[in-house]
Design a protein around this motif. Structure first.
Motif, PDB file in Angstrom:
ATOM      1  N   GLN A 104      18.395 -49.859 -39.056  1.00  0.00           N
ATOM      2  CA  GLN A 104      18.918 -48.515 -38.829  1.00  0.00           C
ATOM      3  C   GLN A 104      18.700 -47.709 -40.102  1.00  0.00           C
ATOM      4  O   GLN A 104      18.670 -48.264 -41.202  1.00  0.00           O
ATOM      5  CB  GLN A 104      20.414 -48.556 -38.497  1.00  0.00           C
ATOM      6  CG  GLN A 104      20.709 -49.298 -37.218  1.00  0.00           C
ATOM      7  CD  GLN A 104      22.183 -49.582 -37.019  1.00  0.00           C
ATOM      8  OE1 GLN A 104      22.971 -49.528 -37.950  1.00  0.00           O
ATOM      9  NE2 GLN A 104      22.544 -49.893 -35.791  1.00  0.00           N
ATOM     10  N   TYR A 106      19.864 -43.768 -41.902  1.00  0.00           N
ATOM     11  CA  TYR A 106      20.778 -42.626 -41.814  1.00  0.00           C
ATOM     12  C   TYR A 106      20.369 -41.588 -42.851  1.00  0.00           C
ATOM     13  O   TYR A 106      19.962 -41.935 -43.956  1.00  0.00           O
ATOM     14  CB  TYR A 106      22.220 -43.060 -42.101  1.00  0.00           C
ATOM     15  CG  TYR A 106      22.719 -44.126 -41.167  1.00  0.00           C
ATOM     16  CD1 TYR A 106      23.388 -43.789 -40.001  1.00  0.00           C
ATOM     17  CD2 TYR A 106      22.514 -45.472 -41.459  1.00  0.00           C
ATOM     18  CE1 TYR A 106      23.848 -44.772 -39.137  1.00  0.00           C
ATOM     19  CE2 TYR A 106      22.967 -46.464 -40.593  1.00  0.00           C
ATOM     20  CZ  TYR A 106      23.628 -46.104 -39.437  1.00  0.00           C
ATOM     21  OH  TYR A 106      24.075 -47.081 -38.582  1.00  0.00           O
ATOM     22  N   THR A 113      26.673 -36.292 -41.622  1.00  0.00           N
ATOM     23  CA  THR A 113      25.598 -37.095 -41.064  1.00  0.00           C
ATOM     24  C   THR A 113      24.625 -36.173 -40.349  1.00  0.00           C
ATOM     25  O   THR A 113      25.010 -35.418 -39.461  1.00  0.00           O
ATOM     26  CB  THR A 113      26.157 -38.124 -40.062  1.00  0.00           C
ATOM     27  OG1 THR A 113      27.201 -38.872 -40.703  1.00  0.00           O
ATOM     28  CG2 THR A 113      25.069 -39.061 -39.583  1.00  0.00           C
ATOM     29  N   SER A 115      21.199 -37.436 -39.484  1.00  0.00           N
ATOM     30  CA  SER A 115      20.404 -38.274 -38.583  1.00  0.00           C
ATOM     31  C   SER A 115      20.862 -39.718 -38.644  1.00  0.00           C
ATOM     32  O   SER A 115      21.166 -40.238 -39.712  1.00  0.00           O
ATOM     33  CB  SER A 115      18.911 -38.229 -38.956  1.00  0.00           C
ATOM     34  OG  SER A 115      18.349 -36.982 -38.688  1.00  0.00           O
ATOM     35  N   CYS A 116      20.893 -40.327 -37.477  1.00  0.00           N
ATOM     36  CA  CYS A 116      21.116 -41.767 -37.326  1.00  0.00           C
ATOM     37  C   CYS A 116      19.924 -42.271 -36.534  1.00  0.00           C
ATOM     38  O   CYS A 116      19.734 -41.863 -35.383  1.00  0.00           O
ATOM     39  CB  CYS A 116      22.384 -42.060 -36.545  1.00  0.00           C
ATOM     40  SG  CYS A 116      23.874 -41.325 -37.202  1.00  0.00           S
ATOM     41  N   ASP A 118      18.201 -45.449 -34.931  1.00  0.00           N
ATOM     42  CA  ASP A 118      18.241 -46.841 -34.504  1.00  0.00           C
ATOM     43  C   ASP A 118      16.792 -47.234 -34.225  1.00  0.00           C
ATOM     44  O   ASP A 118      16.145 -46.647 -33.353  1.00  0.00           O
ATOM     45  CB  ASP A 118      19.089 -46.964 -33.241  1.00  0.00           C
ATOM     46  CG  ASP A 118      19.219 -48.380 -32.752  1.00  0.00           C
ATOM     47  OD1 ASP A 118      18.351 -49.224 -33.079  1.00  0.00           O
ATOM     48  OD2 ASP A 118      20.176 -48.666 -32.025  1.00  0.00           O
ATOM     49  N   ASP A 124      16.354 -41.419 -29.882  1.00  0.00           N
ATOM     50  CA  ASP A 124      17.609 -41.137 -29.172  1.00  0.00           C
ATOM     51  C   ASP A 124      18.482 -40.175 -29.971  1.00  0.00           C
ATOM     52  O   ASP A 124      18.560 -40.258 -31.196  1.00  0.00           O
ATOM     53  CB  ASP A 124      18.398 -42.426 -28.913  1.00  0.00           C
ATOM     54  CG  ASP A 124      17.863 -43.207 -27.732  1.00  0.00           C
ATOM     55  OD1 ASP A 124      16.854 -42.774 -27.140  1.00  0.00           O
ATOM     56  OD2 ASP A 124      18.444 -44.255 -27.409  1.00  0.00           O
ATOM     57  N   TYR A 128      27.565 -38.353 -30.694  1.00  0.00           N
ATOM     58  CA  TYR A 128      28.059 -39.077 -31.860  1.00  0.00           C
ATOM     59  C   TYR A 128      26.930 -39.753 -32.628  1.00  0.00           C
ATOM     60  O   TYR A 128      27.179 -40.563 -33.499  1.00  0.00           O
ATOM     61  CB  TYR A 128      29.104 -40.113 -31.436  1.00  0.00           C
ATOM     62  CG  TYR A 128      30.272 -39.475 -30.747  1.00  0.00           C
ATOM     63  CD1 TYR A 128      31.208 -38.728 -31.470  1.00  0.00           C
ATOM     64  CD2 TYR A 128      30.424 -39.555 -29.376  1.00  0.00           C
ATOM     65  CE1 TYR A 128      32.269 -38.108 -30.840  1.00  0.00           C
ATOM     66  CE2 TYR A 128      31.493 -38.937 -28.738  1.00  0.00           C
ATOM     67  CZ  TYR A 128      32.405 -38.221 -29.485  1.00  0.00           C
ATOM     68  OH  TYR A 128      33.449 -37.601 -28.864  1.00  0.00           O
ATOM     69  N   TRP A 129      25.711 -39.445 -32.275  1.00  0.00           N
ATOM     70  CA  TRP A 129      24.544 -40.074 -32.878  1.00  0.00           C
ATOM     71  C   TRP A 129      23.523 -38.975 -33.153  1.00  0.00           C
ATOM     72  O   TRP A 129      22.493 -38.893 -32.491  1.00  0.00           O
ATOM     73  CB  TRP A 129      23.992 -41.127 -31.914  1.00  0.00           C
ATOM     74  CG  TRP A 129      23.026 -42.088 -32.494  1.00  0.00           C
ATOM     75  CD1 TRP A 129      21.678 -42.079 -32.338  1.00  0.00           C
ATOM     76  CD2 TRP A 129      23.299 -43.214 -33.318  1.00  0.00           C
ATOM     77  NE1 TRP A 129      21.097 -43.119 -33.008  1.00  0.00           N
ATOM     78  CE2 TRP A 129      22.082 -43.832 -33.615  1.00  0.00           C
ATOM     79  CE3 TRP A 129      24.464 -43.751 -33.850  1.00  0.00           C
ATOM     80  CZ2 TRP A 129      21.990 -44.971 -34.412  1.00  0.00           C
ATOM     81  CZ3 TRP A 129      24.366 -44.877 -34.629  1.00  0.00           C
ATOM     82  CH2 TRP A 129      23.137 -45.486 -34.905  1.00  0.00           C
ATOM     83  N   ASN A 131      20.474 -36.856 -34.628  1.00  0.00           N
ATOM     84  CA  ASN A 131      19.187 -37.349 -35.075  1.00  0.00           C
ATOM     85  C   ASN A 131      18.196 -36.196 -35.222  1.00  0.00           C
ATOM     86  O   ASN A 131      17.372 -35.970 -34.347  1.00  0.00           O
ATOM     87  CB  ASN A 131      18.651 -38.411 -34.116  1.00  0.00           C
ATOM     88  CG  ASN A 131      17.431 -39.134 -34.667  1.00  0.00           C
ATOM     89  OD1 ASN A 131      16.929 -38.791 -35.726  1.00  0.00           O
ATOM     90  ND2 ASN A 131      16.959 -40.124 -33.943  1.00  0.00           N
TER      91      ASN A 131
END
Length: 183
Positions: A104, A106, A113, A115-116, A118, A124, A128-129, A131
Protein backbone atom coordinates in the motif's frame (compact mmCIF):
# COMPACT_ATOMS: atom_id res chain seq x y z
CA UNK A 1 15.66 1.15 -7.25
CA UNK A 2 12.31 -0.24 -6.18
CA UNK A 3 13.12 -3.87 -5.39
CA UNK A 4 12.48 -3.14 -1.71
CA UNK A 5 8.70 -3.11 -2.34
CA UNK A 6 8.75 -6.92 -2.57
CA UNK A 7 10.40 -7.65 0.78
CA UNK A 8 10.57 -4.51 2.87
CA UNK A 9 13.36 -2.00 3.09
CA UNK A 10 15.54 -3.62 5.76
CA UNK A 11 15.39 -7.04 4.12
CA UNK A 12 16.35 -5.35 0.82
CA UNK A 13 19.22 -3.42 2.44
CA UNK A 14 20.54 -6.57 4.11
CA UNK A 15 20.01 -8.68 1.00
CA UNK A 16 17.99 -11.27 2.91
CA UNK A 17 15.15 -13.24 1.44
CA UNK A 18 12.89 -12.76 4.43
CA UNK A 19 10.20 -10.11 4.45
CA UNK A 20 10.25 -7.44 7.11
CA UNK A 21 7.49 -5.35 8.62
CA UNK A 22 8.82 -1.87 8.01
CA UNK A 23 7.35 1.31 6.57
CA UNK A 24 9.23 3.65 4.23
CA UNK A 25 8.43 7.34 4.68
CA UNK A 26 9.54 10.06 2.27
CA UNK A 27 9.03 13.53 3.76
CA UNK A 28 9.31 17.09 2.51
CA UNK A 29 8.58 20.41 4.23
CA UNK A 30 9.62 19.14 7.69
CA UNK A 31 13.03 18.17 8.97
CA UNK A 32 14.14 14.68 9.85
CA UNK A 33 14.22 15.56 13.57
CA UNK A 34 10.51 16.41 13.51
CA UNK A 35 9.67 13.11 11.80
CA UNK A 36 12.00 11.15 14.09
CA UNK A 37 10.55 12.70 17.25
CA UNK A 38 7.00 12.09 16.02
CA UNK A 39 7.77 8.43 15.34
CA UNK A 40 9.44 7.98 18.72
CA UNK A 41 6.36 9.50 20.40
CA UNK A 42 4.18 6.73 18.89
CA UNK A 43 6.74 4.00 19.66
CA UNK A 44 7.91 3.53 16.06
CA UNK A 45 11.49 4.86 16.23
CA UNK A 46 13.30 5.08 12.88
CA UNK A 47 15.33 1.98 12.09
CA UNK A 48 17.07 3.76 9.22
CA UNK A 49 17.46 7.28 7.87
CA UNK A 50 18.72 8.78 4.65
CA UNK A 51 21.21 11.59 4.59
CA UNK A 52 20.48 15.21 5.42
CA UNK A 53 18.46 17.08 2.82
CA UNK A 54 17.86 20.74 2.13
CA UNK A 55 14.54 22.54 2.09
CA UNK A 56 12.23 21.36 -0.66
CA UNK A 57 14.01 18.03 -1.04
CA UNK A 58 12.69 14.62 -0.05
CA UNK A 59 14.14 13.00 3.04
CA UNK A 60 13.61 9.37 4.00
CA UNK A 61 13.16 7.27 7.14
CA UNK A 62 12.27 3.63 7.72
CA UNK A 63 10.30 2.65 10.81
CA UNK A 64 8.72 -0.52 12.19
CA UNK A 65 5.10 -1.12 11.30
CA UNK A 66 4.25 -2.56 14.73
CA UNK A 67 5.54 -2.72 18.30
CA UNK A 68 5.06 -6.37 19.28
CA UNK A 69 6.83 -5.88 22.65
CA UNK A 70 3.86 -3.73 23.68
CA UNK A 71 1.34 -5.92 21.84
CA UNK A 72 0.71 -2.86 19.63
CA UNK A 73 -0.32 -3.93 16.14
CA UNK A 74 -2.16 -0.78 15.15
CA UNK A 75 -0.92 1.28 12.25
CA UNK A 76 0.13 4.80 13.15
CA UNK A 77 -1.54 7.95 11.87
CA UNK A 78 1.08 9.52 9.61
CA UNK A 79 -1.05 12.67 9.26
CA UNK A 80 0.35 13.74 12.64
CA UNK A 81 3.80 13.86 11.03
CA UNK A 82 2.53 16.12 8.26
CA UNK A 83 1.83 19.67 9.50
CA UNK A 84 0.75 22.47 7.13
CA UNK A 85 3.38 22.92 4.43
CA UNK A 86 4.60 19.32 4.70
CA UNK A 87 4.14 16.35 2.43
CA UNK A 88 4.68 12.62 3.00
CA UNK A 89 4.69 9.62 0.68
CA UNK A 90 4.47 6.43 2.73
CA UNK A 91 5.03 2.92 1.38
CA UNK A 92 3.92 -0.16 3.34
CA UNK A 93 5.53 -3.08 1.48
CA UNK A 94 4.07 -5.83 3.69
CA UNK A 95 0.81 -4.78 5.35
CA UNK A 96 0.40 -8.49 6.03
CA UNK A 97 3.68 -10.35 6.48
CA UNK A 98 1.99 -13.56 5.31
CA UNK A 99 1.67 -11.74 1.96
CA UNK A 100 -2.09 -12.19 1.99
CA UNK A 101 -2.31 -8.55 0.89
CA UNK A 102 -0.25 -6.48 -1.52
CA UNK A 103 1.66 -3.31 -0.70
CA UNK A 104 0.00 0.00 0.00
CA UNK A 105 1.11 3.59 -0.57
CA UNK A 106 -0.23 6.79 0.96
CA UNK A 107 0.21 10.45 0.09
CA UNK A 108 -0.34 13.07 2.77
CA UNK A 109 -0.27 16.83 2.33
CA UNK A 110 -0.84 19.51 4.97
CA UNK A 111 -2.01 16.97 7.54
CA UNK A 112 -4.61 15.29 5.37
CA UNK A 113 -4.75 12.08 3.41
CA UNK A 114 -4.68 12.79 -0.31
CA UNK A 115 -4.24 9.28 -1.74
CA UNK A 116 -4.44 5.72 -0.51
CA UNK A 117 -3.19 3.26 -3.10
CA UNK A 118 -3.91 -0.41 -2.55
CA UNK A 119 -1.64 -2.26 -4.97
CA UNK A 120 -4.32 -4.92 -5.43
CA UNK A 121 -6.74 -2.31 -6.82
CA UNK A 122 -4.62 0.82 -7.45
CA UNK A 123 -7.29 2.90 -9.18
CA UNK A 124 -10.02 2.38 -6.58
CA UNK A 125 -11.45 5.51 -4.98
CA UNK A 126 -13.92 5.69 -2.12
CA UNK A 127 -15.36 8.00 0.48
CA UNK A 128 -12.89 6.75 3.08
CA UNK A 129 -10.20 5.82 0.57
CA UNK A 130 -9.24 9.00 -1.31
CA UNK A 131 -6.98 8.47 -4.28
CA UNK A 132 -5.87 11.50 -6.28
CA UNK A 133 -3.29 9.20 -7.87
CA UNK A 134 -6.01 7.05 -9.49
CA UNK A 135 -6.10 9.23 -12.62
CA UNK A 136 -2.27 9.17 -12.87
CA UNK A 137 -2.21 5.39 -12.51
CA UNK A 138 -5.04 4.93 -15.03
CA UNK A 139 -3.36 7.24 -17.55
CA UNK A 140 -0.06 5.39 -17.21
CA UNK A 141 -1.84 2.10 -17.76
CA UNK A 142 0.36 -0.24 -15.72
CA UNK A 143 0.33 -3.75 -17.14
CA UNK A 144 -1.72 -5.88 -14.71
CA UNK A 145 -0.13 -9.04 -16.13
CA UNK A 146 3.42 -7.80 -15.48
CA UNK A 147 5.08 -10.05 -12.92
CA UNK A 148 6.82 -6.99 -11.51
CA UNK A 149 3.63 -4.96 -11.20
CA UNK A 150 4.48 -3.97 -7.62
CA UNK A 151 7.79 -2.48 -8.74
CA UNK A 152 6.11 -0.93 -11.79
CA UNK A 153 3.51 0.82 -9.61
CA UNK A 154 6.17 1.90 -7.08
CA UNK A 155 8.25 3.44 -9.89
CA UNK A 156 5.17 5.24 -11.22
CA UNK A 157 4.35 6.74 -7.80
CA UNK A 158 7.99 7.60 -7.12
CA UNK A 159 8.44 9.26 -10.51
CA UNK A 160 5.18 11.20 -10.12
CA UNK A 161 6.41 12.81 -6.89
CA UNK A 162 10.06 13.06 -7.93
CA UNK A 163 11.17 10.82 -5.06
CA UNK A 164 14.89 10.10 -5.06
CA UNK A 165 15.73 6.46 -5.74
CA UNK A 166 16.40 4.46 -2.62
CA UNK A 167 19.99 3.30 -2.53
CA UNK A 168 21.38 0.74 -0.09
CA UNK A 169 24.39 2.94 0.55
CA UNK A 170 22.27 6.01 1.33
CA UNK A 171 20.54 4.54 4.40
CA UNK A 172 22.12 4.55 7.84
CA UNK A 173 20.61 1.57 9.69
CA UNK A 174 20.56 1.55 13.50
CA UNK A 175 21.25 -2.17 13.89
CA UNK A 176 21.14 -2.03 17.69
CA UNK A 177 17.64 -0.54 17.58
CA UNK A 178 16.52 -3.14 15.03
CA UNK A 179 17.90 -5.96 17.22
CA UNK A 180 16.27 -4.52 20.35
CA UNK A 181 12.93 -4.21 18.56
CA UNK A 182 13.09 -7.81 17.33
CA UNK A 183 14.25 -8.76 20.80
Amino acid sequence: MTGWIKSGVLAWVEGTRYDDETVLVYFKGVDRGFVRDGLIAVRRPPFACGGDVGGGEWGVVVHPMYDPARDDYDLIDHRKLCPPGAELVVFVPNPCVAKAHGPQAYHYRDGRTVSCVDYEAPTDVGEYWPNELAAVITAAGPDPEDLDKEEQLTRLISDHFGLPPLDRGSLAVDRDLVAAHEG
